[in-house]
Design an enzyme around this catalytic site. Structure first.
Site, PDB file in Angstrom:
ATOM      1  N   PRO A 209       0.819  -1.223   0.000  1.00 60.26           N
ATOM      2  CA  PRO A 209       0.000   0.000   0.000  1.00 60.26           C
ATOM      3  C   PRO A 209       0.853   1.274   0.000  1.00 60.26           C
ATOM      4  CG  PRO A 209       0.239  -0.770   2.228  1.00 60.26           C
ATOM      5  CD  PRO A 209       1.112  -1.669   1.381  1.00 60.26           C
ATOM      6  N   LYS A 234       4.499  -5.308  -6.415  1.00 66.08           N
ATOM      7  CA  LYS A 234       3.574  -4.334  -6.994  1.00 66.08           C
ATOM      8  C   LYS A 234       3.299  -3.269  -5.944  1.00 66.08           C
ATOM      9  CE  LYS A 234      -0.555  -3.261  -7.096  1.00 66.08           C
ATOM     10  NZ  LYS A 234      -0.383  -1.813  -7.193  1.00 66.08           N
ATOM     11  N   SER A 236       1.985   0.446  -4.479  1.00 67.69           N
ATOM     12  CA  SER A 236       0.779   1.226  -4.743  1.00 67.69           C
ATOM     13  C   SER A 236       1.048   2.195  -5.889  1.00 67.69           C
ATOM     14  CB  SER A 236       0.388   2.016  -3.497  1.00 67.69           C
ATOM     15  OG  SER A 236      -0.585   2.977  -3.838  1.00 67.69           O
ATOM     16  N   GLY A 287      -2.914  -4.276   2.774  1.00 68.18           N
ATOM     17  CA  GLY A 287      -3.877  -3.345   2.191  1.00 68.18           C
ATOM     18  C   GLY A 287      -5.259  -3.576   2.759  1.00 68.18           C
ATOM     19  N   GLY A 292      -7.717  -7.972   0.079  1.00 67.17           N
ATOM     20  CA  GLY A 292      -7.069  -9.145   0.685  1.00 67.17           C
ATOM     21  C   GLY A 292      -7.920 -10.399   0.540  1.00 67.17           C
ATOM     22  N   GLU A 309      -1.971  -8.758   5.541  1.00 69.72           N
ATOM     23  CA  GLU A 309      -1.978  -7.783   6.626  1.00 69.72           C
ATOM     24  C   GLU A 309      -3.036  -6.763   6.245  1.00 69.72           C
ATOM     25  OE1 GLU A 309      -1.758  -4.850   8.498  1.00 69.72           O
ATOM     26  OE2 GLU A 309       0.307  -4.401   7.905  1.00 69.72           O
ATOM     27  N   CYS A 343      -2.521   1.048   9.747  1.00 73.67           N
ATOM     28  CA  CYS A 343      -3.513   0.034  10.111  1.00 73.67           C
ATOM     29  C   CYS A 343      -3.486  -0.277  11.596  1.00 73.67           C
ATOM     30  CB  CYS A 343      -3.315  -1.221   9.276  1.00 73.67           C
ATOM     31  SG  CYS A 343      -1.596  -1.648   9.182  1.00 73.67           S
ATOM     32  N   GLU A 440     -12.602   1.609   9.858  1.00 70.94           N
ATOM     33  CA  GLU A 440     -11.281   2.181  10.096  1.00 70.94           C
ATOM     34  C   GLU A 440     -11.295   3.604   9.523  1.00 70.94           C
ATOM     35  OE1 GLU A 440      -8.360  -0.146   8.041  1.00 70.94           O
ATOM     36  OE2 GLU A 440      -6.858   0.169   9.606  1.00 70.94           O
ATOM     37  N   SER A 500       5.839  -1.154  16.820  1.00 68.73           N
ATOM     38  CA  SER A 500       6.288  -1.992  15.712  1.00 68.73           C
ATOM     39  C   SER A 500       7.808  -1.922  15.529  1.00 68.73           C
ATOM     40  CB  SER A 500       5.575  -1.528  14.442  1.00 68.73           C
ATOM     41  OG  SER A 500       5.897  -2.378  13.404  1.00 68.73           O
TER      42      SER A 500
HETATM   43  P1  ADP Z   1      -5.799   1.049   0.322  1.00 68.08           P
HETATM   44  O1  ADP Z   1      -7.200   1.338   0.685  1.00 68.08           O
HETATM   45  O2  ADP Z   1      -4.836   1.060   1.428  1.00 68.08           O
HETATM   46  O3  ADP Z   1      -5.319   1.758  -0.909  1.00 68.08           O
HETATM   47  P2  ADP Z   1      -5.951  -1.288  -1.329  1.00 68.08           P
HETATM   48  O4  ADP Z   1      -6.222  -2.669  -0.882  1.00 68.08           O
HETATM   49  O5  ADP Z   1      -6.888  -0.671  -2.291  1.00 68.08           O
HETATM   50  O6  ADP Z   1      -5.819  -0.479   0.009  1.00 68.08           O
HETATM   51  O7  ADP Z   1      -4.508  -1.160  -1.932  1.00 68.08           O
HETATM   52  C1  ADP Z   1      -3.384  -1.869  -1.439  1.00 68.08           C
HETATM   53  C2  ADP Z   1      -2.612  -2.420  -2.613  1.00 68.08           C
HETATM   54  O8  ADP Z   1      -3.455  -3.329  -3.297  1.00 68.08           O
HETATM   55  C3  ADP Z   1      -2.198  -1.363  -3.641  1.00 68.08           C
HETATM   56  O9  ADP Z   1      -0.938  -1.691  -4.172  1.00 68.08           O
HETATM   57  C4  ADP Z   1      -3.277  -1.482  -4.682  1.00 68.08           C
HETATM   58  O10 ADP Z   1      -2.862  -1.060  -5.967  1.00 68.08           O
HETATM   59  C5  ADP Z   1      -3.492  -2.990  -4.677  1.00 68.08           C
HETATM   60  N1  ADP Z   1      -4.751  -3.435  -5.257  1.00 68.08           N
HETATM   61  C6  ADP Z   1      -5.932  -2.804  -5.294  1.00 68.08           C
HETATM   62  N2  ADP Z   1      -6.849  -3.567  -5.929  1.00 68.08           N
HETATM   63  C7  ADP Z   1      -6.230  -4.716  -6.299  1.00 68.08           C
HETATM   64  C8  ADP Z   1      -6.620  -5.910  -6.980  1.00 68.08           C
HETATM   65  N3  ADP Z   1      -7.868  -6.081  -7.416  1.00 68.08           N
HETATM   66  N4  ADP Z   1      -5.691  -6.880  -7.155  1.00 68.08           N
HETATM   67  C9  ADP Z   1      -4.444  -6.714  -6.709  1.00 68.08           C
HETATM   68  N5  ADP Z   1      -4.006  -5.628  -6.065  1.00 68.08           N
HETATM   69  C10 ADP Z   1      -4.886  -4.632  -5.861  1.00 68.08           C
END
Ligand code: ADP
Length: 540
Positions: A209, A234, A236, A287, A292, A309, A343, A440, A500
């Site tokens: 994230p 990957k 954010s 994320g 998740g 997480e 978080c 949250e 942490s």
């Molecule tokens: P936040 O609300 O903290 O942005 P997300 O879960 O949306 O939480 O994002 C956390 C990570 O998950 C980022 O790297 C985001 O690009 C990625 N992400 C969001 N949607 C997907 C998906 N469908 N598949 C894989 N990764 C994703």
């Protein structure tokens, strides 16, 4: 070639740079990166010498806007880019490659090839390379911190703290690499010898994230590499620059091509490719709970190992017998760090009735003294939120709470500094059914709930699907132990608001996740256990 994509500046910025003769006309990569870096001291009035920073970053090659596949910096195959914004000013600061499934599949293949040799290196070799990576992260601490503040918004001091914390995971992994021991098990038959080997799980997909652009990567990649795994990261799409800089330093450290790969852009496409690939043996994700769950469900198809997480709903319990000063300082840190965007940030502050008013007043005073502003400004304790959507969410939670009887005693509205800023807020008379207690908030709002007895506090604290961070303030050793045992949470801070560290296990229970990061337990997430039985050992 260093970058193929121009870094963008707002008009204001270019004017400022031109008037100081610092905006070079050439479009060479050297100058693009120099421009990018010079803006930091110029626009933020930092005392650091602009030229020094520019040349330092240029020579260290830390500014990357392409993905990293098999040791090569790559544009998206269709040339698409995505903008990265400074959340404080709203200015676009860079265009980075917007990748998808095709690039991800190539990154997976590279990681799969690299795994064949990386998994065969000795622990000592991996340890040395990780140590070198740690040294480089620390050597470039100032520049990396500036990148974090620029793309994420947190105060520079917090960004520097994040670098130390993040690098700590790499250092710990470099040390722990040499301690991945197996076992010899006493055999039940005299002609057998039983062993347990620990082996790397394989290629890891790591999805991270924006709230800790570096730390969420190092605490996955450090142990993965130490165990002999290779990774496709990957980051954010909101904060890719820090991740790319860290990947560049991994190359400079000598970590072989293909061991660390980075793709970013279209999150669902990249996620789908990682999930679909049988070559990815492990998904590690930090994320939202919703994403998740999707990744966990998708991983079932190829039965991948999964660490998650996810979101928290941290209670911070202040008992009558707490040291007021310790409780206020701890709550302030647990709640307002990173503008409330972690978080493990305290989401509900449960205060016992005997100390409630005194605590509310003391917290209000402490929060009132926090300076809000751009993360580069001197003395700022709270920066912007990541984007306007985050501000809207905080605002709507506060409105829902006040419509049901909660009272704003400080803040409670958007900050005049701009659309991503929110006033640090304290609200009282909150109950556990209000949305602000169920969701949250991920923002700078401290909701105070009142409770009577220890049993009440535990019941309210555990009345949630989440179970990540929790905090207890009390001067009773017996109570602290009792409550810590009763809390259905993965982490408990007793008389501390920030707990942490790379040496301790971090992770949640219930819907806050699976697995642990950091410490020796975090290593296990990247290892398979193999049982070997040698039979007929009595025969010559
Ligand atoms: P936040 O609300 O903290 O942005 P997300 O879960 O949306 O939480 O994002 C956390 C990570 O998950 C980022 O790297 C985001 O690009 C990625 N992400 C969001 N949607 C997907 C998906 N469908 N598949 C894989 N990764 C994703």
């Amino acid at each position: 070639m260093m970058t193929t994509v121009a870094l963008k500046f707002g008009r204001r910025m270019n004017t400022a740079l031109r008037s100081s003769n610092l905006l070079y006309r050439s479009s060479s990569s050297f100058l693009l990166s120099a421009n990018f870096l010079i803006q930091i001291p110029l626009t933020r009035k930092m005392s650091t010498d602009a030229h020094n920073i520019a040349s330092q970053l240029n020579s260290s090659g830390l500014l990357r806007t392409q993905g990293l596949i098999g040791g090569k910096w790559q544009d998206a195959y269709d040339g698409k880019t995505i903008k990265v914004y400074n959340p404080s000013t709203g200015e676009s600061i860079a265009d980075v490659a917007c990748m998808g499934g095709r690039e991800t599949n190539d990154a997976i293949s590279s990681a799969f090839d690299a795994f064949k040799s990386w998994s065969k290196t000795t622990a000592a070799e991996r340890s040395k390379l990780l140590r070198k990576w740690y040294d480089l992260l620390m050597a470039h601490k100032e520049e990396l911190a500036q990148l974090i503040t620029l793309e994420q918004g947190k105060p520079l001091k917090e960004s520097l703290g994040e670098i130390n914390y993040s690098a700590g995971f790499i250092e710990f992994a470099s040390e722990e690499a040499k301690r991945i021991y197996g076992d010899i098990i006493p055999a039940p038959q005299s002609d057998r010898r039983l062993f347990v080997l620990k082996q790397p799980v394989g290629v890891v997909g790591a999805i991270t994230p924006w709230n800790f652009p570096l730390a969420m990567i190092t605490r996955k990649v450090g142990p993965a590499l130490a165990c002999g795994c290779t990774v496709v990261i990957k980051p954010s799409e909101l904060t890719p620059l820090t991740a790319l800089a860290a990947a560049e330093l991994s190359i400079q450290a000598g970590i072989p091509a293909g061991v660390v790969n980075v793709v970013m852009g279209n999150a669902p496409d990249i996620g789908d490719a990682l999930i679909a690939s049988p070559q990815i043996r492990k998904i590690t994700f930090t994320g939202s709970t919703a994403v998740g769950k999707k990744l966990m469900a998708g991983s079932a198809e190829t039965v991948k190992k999964v660490s998650l997480e996810l979101g928290g709903n941290a209670p911070c319990i202040v008992f009558d017998d707490a040291d007021l000063d310790v409780a206020v300082k701890g709550t302030l840190a647990a709640k307002f760090r990173n503008s409330g965007q972690t978080c493990v940030c305290a989401n509900r502050i449960l205060v016992q009735e005997g100390i409630y008013d005194k605590f509310a007043n003391a917290l209000l005073e402490a929060v009132q003294s926090m300076k809000v502003g751009d993360g580069f400004s001197e003395g700022v304790a709270q920066g912007p939120l990541i984007n306007e959507a985050a501000v809207k969410k905080v605002d709507s939670l506060i409105h829902e709470a006040t419509s049901k009887g909660a009272k704003v005693i400080l803040g409670g509205k958007r900050h005049s500094l701009g659309s991503t800023f929110y006033e640090p807020t304290v609200i009282t008379d909150v109950d556990n059914d209000m949305l602000i207690s169920r969701q949250e908030a991920f923002g700078p709002v401290a909701p105070l709930l009142r409770f009577k007895t220890e049993e009440d506090a535990i019941r309210i604290a555990n009345d949630t699907n989440a179970g990540l961070g929790s905090y207890v303030f009390t001067n009773s050793i017996q109570r602290s132990w009792r409550v810590a045992e009763a809390l259905e949470y993965g982490l408990v801070g007793v008389n501390e608001g920030v707990i942490s560290t790379e040496v301790a296990p971090f992770g949640g229970v219930k819907q806050s996740g699976l697995g642990r990061e950091g410490s020796k337990y975090g290593m296990d997430e990247y290892l398979e256990i193999k049982y070997v039985c040698l039979g007929n050992m009595n025969k010559d």
